[in-house]
Scaffold this motif. Structure first.
Motif, PDB file in Angstrom:
ATOM      1  N   GLN A  25       7.282   5.530   2.703  1.00  0.00           N
ATOM      2  CA  GLN A  25       6.912   4.439   2.834  1.00  0.00           C
ATOM      3  C   GLN A  25       7.358   2.993   2.802  1.00  0.00           C
ATOM      4  N   ILE A  26       7.590   2.769   1.724  1.00  0.00           N
ATOM      5  CA  ILE A  26       8.039   1.073   0.964  1.00  0.00           C
ATOM      6  C   ILE A  26       6.413   0.188   1.652  1.00  0.00           C
ATOM      7  N   LEU A  27       5.465   0.823   1.218  1.00  0.00           N
ATOM      8  CA  LEU A  27       4.344  -0.292   1.331  1.00  0.00           C
ATOM      9  C   LEU A  27       3.729  -0.652  -0.089  1.00  0.00           C
ATOM     10  N   GLY A  28       3.190  -1.363  -0.417  1.00  0.00           N
ATOM     11  CA  GLY A  28       2.386  -2.088  -1.049  1.00  0.00           C
ATOM     12  C   GLY A  28       3.367  -2.772  -3.020  1.00  0.00           C
ATOM     13  N   ILE A  29       4.437  -2.552  -2.663  1.00  0.00           N
ATOM     14  CA  ILE A  29       5.199  -3.043  -3.889  1.00  0.00           C
ATOM     15  C   ILE A  29       4.696  -3.774  -4.360  1.00  0.00           C
ATOM     16  N   LEU A 108      -4.627  -9.647  -3.883  1.00  0.00           N
ATOM     17  CA  LEU A 108      -3.375  -9.739  -3.530  1.00  0.00           C
ATOM     18  C   LEU A 108      -3.458  -8.048  -2.997  1.00  0.00           C
ATOM     19  N   ILE A 109      -4.867  -7.527  -3.397  1.00  0.00           N
ATOM     20  CA  ILE A 109      -4.692  -6.738  -2.107  1.00  0.00           C
ATOM     21  C   ILE A 109      -5.161  -6.370  -1.143  1.00  0.00           C
ATOM     22  N   ILE A 110      -5.655  -7.550  -0.549  1.00  0.00           N
ATOM     23  CA  ILE A 110      -5.746  -7.934   0.917  1.00  0.00           C
ATOM     24  C   ILE A 110      -4.566  -7.751   1.780  1.00  0.00           C
ATOM     25  N   THR A 111      -3.132  -8.608   0.738  1.00  0.00           N
ATOM     26  CA  THR A 111      -2.051  -9.065   2.005  1.00  0.00           C
ATOM     27  C   THR A 111      -1.283  -7.303   1.725  1.00  0.00           C
ATOM     28  N   ASN A 112      -1.984  -6.494   0.880  1.00  0.00           N
ATOM     29  CA  ASN A 112      -1.343  -5.495   0.169  1.00  0.00           C
ATOM     30  C   ASN A 112      -0.548  -4.580   1.607  1.00  0.00           C
ATOM     31  N   CYS A 113       0.579  -4.094   1.836  1.00  0.00           N
ATOM     32  CA  CYS A 113       0.710  -3.319   3.037  1.00  0.00           C
ATOM     33  C   CYS A 113      -0.203  -2.568   3.654  1.00  0.00           C
ATOM     34  N   ILE A 114       0.325  -2.009   1.730  1.00  0.00           N
ATOM     35  CA  ILE A 114      -0.590  -0.426   2.809  1.00  0.00           C
ATOM     36  C   ILE A 114      -2.073  -0.764   3.122  1.00  0.00           C
ATOM     37  N   ILE A 115      -2.269  -1.243   3.127  1.00  0.00           N
ATOM     38  CA  ILE A 115      -3.776  -1.323   4.368  1.00  0.00           C
ATOM     39  C   ILE A 115      -4.002  -1.905   5.120  1.00  0.00           C
ATOM     40  N   MET A 116      -2.702  -3.046   5.077  1.00  0.00           N
ATOM     41  CA  MET A 116      -2.446  -2.915   6.664  1.00  0.00           C
ATOM     42  C   MET A 116      -1.736  -2.093   7.247  1.00  0.00           C
TER      43      MET A 116
ATOM     44  N   PHE B  22       7.086 -10.415  -8.364  1.00  0.00           N
ATOM     45  CA  PHE B  22       7.181  -8.806  -6.722  1.00  0.00           C
ATOM     46  C   PHE B  22       6.394  -9.063  -6.140  1.00  0.00           C
ATOM     47  N   LEU B  23       6.238 -10.736  -5.791  1.00  0.00           N
ATOM     48  CA  LEU B  23       5.652 -10.809  -4.717  1.00  0.00           C
ATOM     49  C   LEU B  23       6.356 -11.190  -3.167  1.00  0.00           C
ATOM     50  N   GLY B  24       6.093 -10.552  -2.437  1.00  0.00           N
ATOM     51  CA  GLY B  24       6.197 -10.608  -0.736  1.00  0.00           C
ATOM     52  C   GLY B  24       7.593  -9.530  -0.956  1.00  0.00           C
ATOM     53  N   MET B  25       7.027  -7.982  -1.937  1.00  0.00           N
ATOM     54  CA  MET B  25       8.315  -7.478  -1.886  1.00  0.00           C
ATOM     55  C   MET B  25       8.187  -6.579  -0.486  1.00  0.00           C
ATOM     56  N   CYS B  26       8.003  -6.331   0.323  1.00  0.00           N
ATOM     57  CA  CYS B  26       7.494  -5.275   1.760  1.00  0.00           C
ATOM     58  C   CYS B  26       8.545  -6.065   2.152  1.00  0.00           C
ATOM     59  N   PHE B 118       9.584 -13.573  13.363  1.00  0.00           N
ATOM     60  CA  PHE B 118       9.186 -13.381  11.635  1.00  0.00           C
ATOM     61  C   PHE B 118       7.542 -13.977  11.190  1.00  0.00           C
ATOM     62  N   LEU B 119       7.842 -14.896  12.165  1.00  0.00           N
ATOM     63  CA  LEU B 119       6.752 -15.577  11.985  1.00  0.00           C
ATOM     64  C   LEU B 119       5.351 -15.210  11.873  1.00  0.00           C
ATOM     65  N   PRO B 120       4.717 -14.175  12.898  1.00  0.00           N
ATOM     66  CA  PRO B 120       3.942 -13.351  12.099  1.00  0.00           C
ATOM     67  C   PRO B 120       3.250 -12.768  11.366  1.00  0.00           C
ATOM     68  N   LEU B 121       4.497 -12.047  10.561  1.00  0.00           N
ATOM     69  CA  LEU B 121       4.886 -11.127   9.465  1.00  0.00           C
ATOM     70  C   LEU B 121       4.553 -11.831   8.367  1.00  0.00           C
ATOM     71  N   ILE B 122       4.227 -13.108   8.626  1.00  0.00           N
ATOM     72  CA  ILE B 122       3.900 -13.932   7.582  1.00  0.00           C
ATOM     73  C   ILE B 122       2.753 -14.036   6.759  1.00  0.00           C
ATOM     74  N   ALA B 123       1.869 -13.693   7.873  1.00  0.00           N
ATOM     75  CA  ALA B 123       0.773 -13.650   7.368  1.00  0.00           C
ATOM     76  C   ALA B 123       0.621 -12.736   6.544  1.00  0.00           C
ATOM     77  N   VAL B 124       0.852 -11.483   6.527  1.00  0.00           N
ATOM     78  CA  VAL B 124       0.466 -10.443   5.229  1.00  0.00           C
ATOM     79  C   VAL B 124       1.403 -10.693   5.108  1.00  0.00           C
ATOM     80  N   ASN B 125       2.289 -11.576   4.244  1.00  0.00           N
ATOM     81  CA  ASN B 125       3.309 -11.733   3.333  1.00  0.00           C
ATOM     82  C   ASN B 125       3.090 -11.873   2.067  1.00  0.00           C
ATOM     83  N   CYS B 126       2.237 -11.096   0.648  1.00  0.00           N
ATOM     84  CA  CYS B 126       2.027 -11.488  -0.358  1.00  0.00           C
ATOM     85  C   CYS B 126       2.604 -13.081  -1.183  1.00  0.00           C
TER      86      CYS B 126
END
Lengths: 210, 205
Positions: A25-29, A108-116, B22-26, B118-126
């Motif tokens: 799923q390429i989440l939470g990298i 950063l777990i908060i914005t971990n894409c897996i969770i969301m 590695f931040l914002g990789m997704c 893209f703007l709403p997506l940024i809220a969950v960008n690490c």
């Protein structure tokens, strides 16, 4: 519906291979790569993510009928942030040295894409128990990849596992040198690439179409 | 001033959000298929970063740090709210992205159309939350340094995504082993780019 029907077991086992959150799923990298220099850090991080995904999936699923869809992201973030604060305080209290090394990645777990991703894709539309299992499974799939990467990076990068010396002294005397590349960030990315390569050559159906 | 330039250069090249942390990789992996969209997302990240990092800095200095509330009066001297930092940062980020979206929509519809999705997506960008968390951890001294860290980290992220997109556009015509196609080779390319960025290590002005 029984508690462990075959459907529910699938929720738990799917994310370990064919539905793996990291490699498929390429989440939470983001956090998967940064905490894998040492095996111990990877295990602690994996456990924290399992706890946060499972419980926030459960809570969101119980609340799913009461959350107005327009503000759902903020509600989800608040619940996840609460869980992460709890985990962070526990880590600081019991494994302070690991918590120091994980530094910002716990937050950063908060914005971990897996969770969301799981909250949006699963918990908002399913009953609490399956959601809990889904969270548990996805957390475990994530932890598994973390542990595999950390195993190779620590073994070849510093010759140790969990801090214990594994590579025998005789190797070093015969001219073996630790591979400093493994400690560097670049190698984590390349290792994930290789894991994806292995997994996809084994499971042909995962190969991407043009 | 020199310190600010130093922080900027360091955050773009050495402490690059993607290649070192590695931040914002997704979103980095998902949106880097074409150069055009990745420029849009990169610009949006820079924009949000230079707003949220200083705002979070002010909140940290005047609300959350131990003793930060002393401007309210003697009795608040011992209050320590730093355990709330995750919650406050993420709330600021979510609110700011919403605000930025509304402001851009009102004053520059053309920019809104190019950044819009893209703007709403940024809220969950690490990378955004990571920027604020690193700001807290590194204990910058004044708002100028914080501003240049915010700008630099956003710029570094944008640089990374645009250059990866350029590589991926060319890579479409290459013969890649089937199991590596798509995401697998992208990881390896990112790893090689990260190796290249390590050559900047140790640069100071």
């Amino acid at each position: 519906m029984s508690i462990f029907s075959s459907k529910n077991v699938k929720l738990l086992s799917g994310p370990l291979n064919l539905q793996n959150p990291v490699t498929v799923q390429i989440l939470g990298i983001c956090s998967a790569l940064a905490v894998t220099v040492k095996l111990k850090n990877a295990i602690v991080m994996g456990l924290s993510v399992i706890v946060v995904t499972a419980i926030s999936n459960l809570v969101i699923s119980m609340l799913r009928n009461y959350i107005p869809s327009r503000i759902r992201i903020i509600v989800q973030l608040v619940i996840v942030a609460t869980m992460v604060i709890l985990v962070d305080q526990v880590l600081k209290a019991f494994v302070y040295d690991v918590s120091k090394q994980l530094s910002v990645y716990v937050g950063l777990i908060i914005t971990n894409c897996i969770i969301m991703g799981r909250l949006e894709a699963f918990a908002m539309g399913n009953k609490p128990w399956p959601s809990f299992l889904d969270g548990l499974g996805n957390g475990a799939g994530y932890a598994m990849i973390l542990i595999i990467i950390a195993f190779f990076r620590e073994l070849f990068g510093s010759g140790t596992l969990m801090g214990f010396q594994i590579m025998p002294k005789a190797f070093y005397e015969a001219g073996y040198v630790n591979n400093g590349m493994m400690i560097m960030p670049a190698m984590a990315l390349i290792l994930v690439g290789c894991i994806i390569w292995f997994q996809r050559s084994y499971n042909k159906e995962l190969i991407e179409k043009e | 001033m020199q310190e600010m330039i130093n922080i900027f250069v360091k955050s773009v090249f050495i402490d690059n959000m993607i290649f070192a942390f590695f931040l914002g990789m997704c979103s980095f992996l998902a949106v880097s298929k074409t150069v055009k969209t990745s420029i849009g997302l990169g610009a949006a990240v820079i924009f949000v970063q230079i707003i949220t990092v200083p705002v979070n800095y002010l909140l940290l200095e005047y609300v959350m740090k131990p003793g930060a509330l002393s401007w309210l009066g003697e009795s608040f001297k011992d209050v320590d709210l730093s355990f709330l930092s995750f919650m406050i940062y993420i709330a600021t980020i979510a609110a700011m992205t919403q605000l930025v979206e509304m402001v851009i929509e009102k004053f520059s519809p053309s920019l809104y159309n190019s950044l819009g999705i893209f703007l709403p997506l940024i809220a969950v960008n690490c990378a955004i939350l990571g920027g604020s968390l690193f700001m807290e951890q590194r204990e910058y001294e004044n708002i100028g340094q914080v501003l240049s860290w915010g700008l630099g980290s956003g710029f570094g992220w944008a640089l990374a995504i645009v250059s990866l997109a350029a590589v991926r556009e060319k890579m479409k015509y290459n013969h890649i082993p089937a199991p590596l196609k798509g995401i697998g080779i992208t990881f390896i390319v990112t790893g090689l780019m990260s190796l290249a960025f390590m050559s900047f290590m140790g640069i100071t002005l």
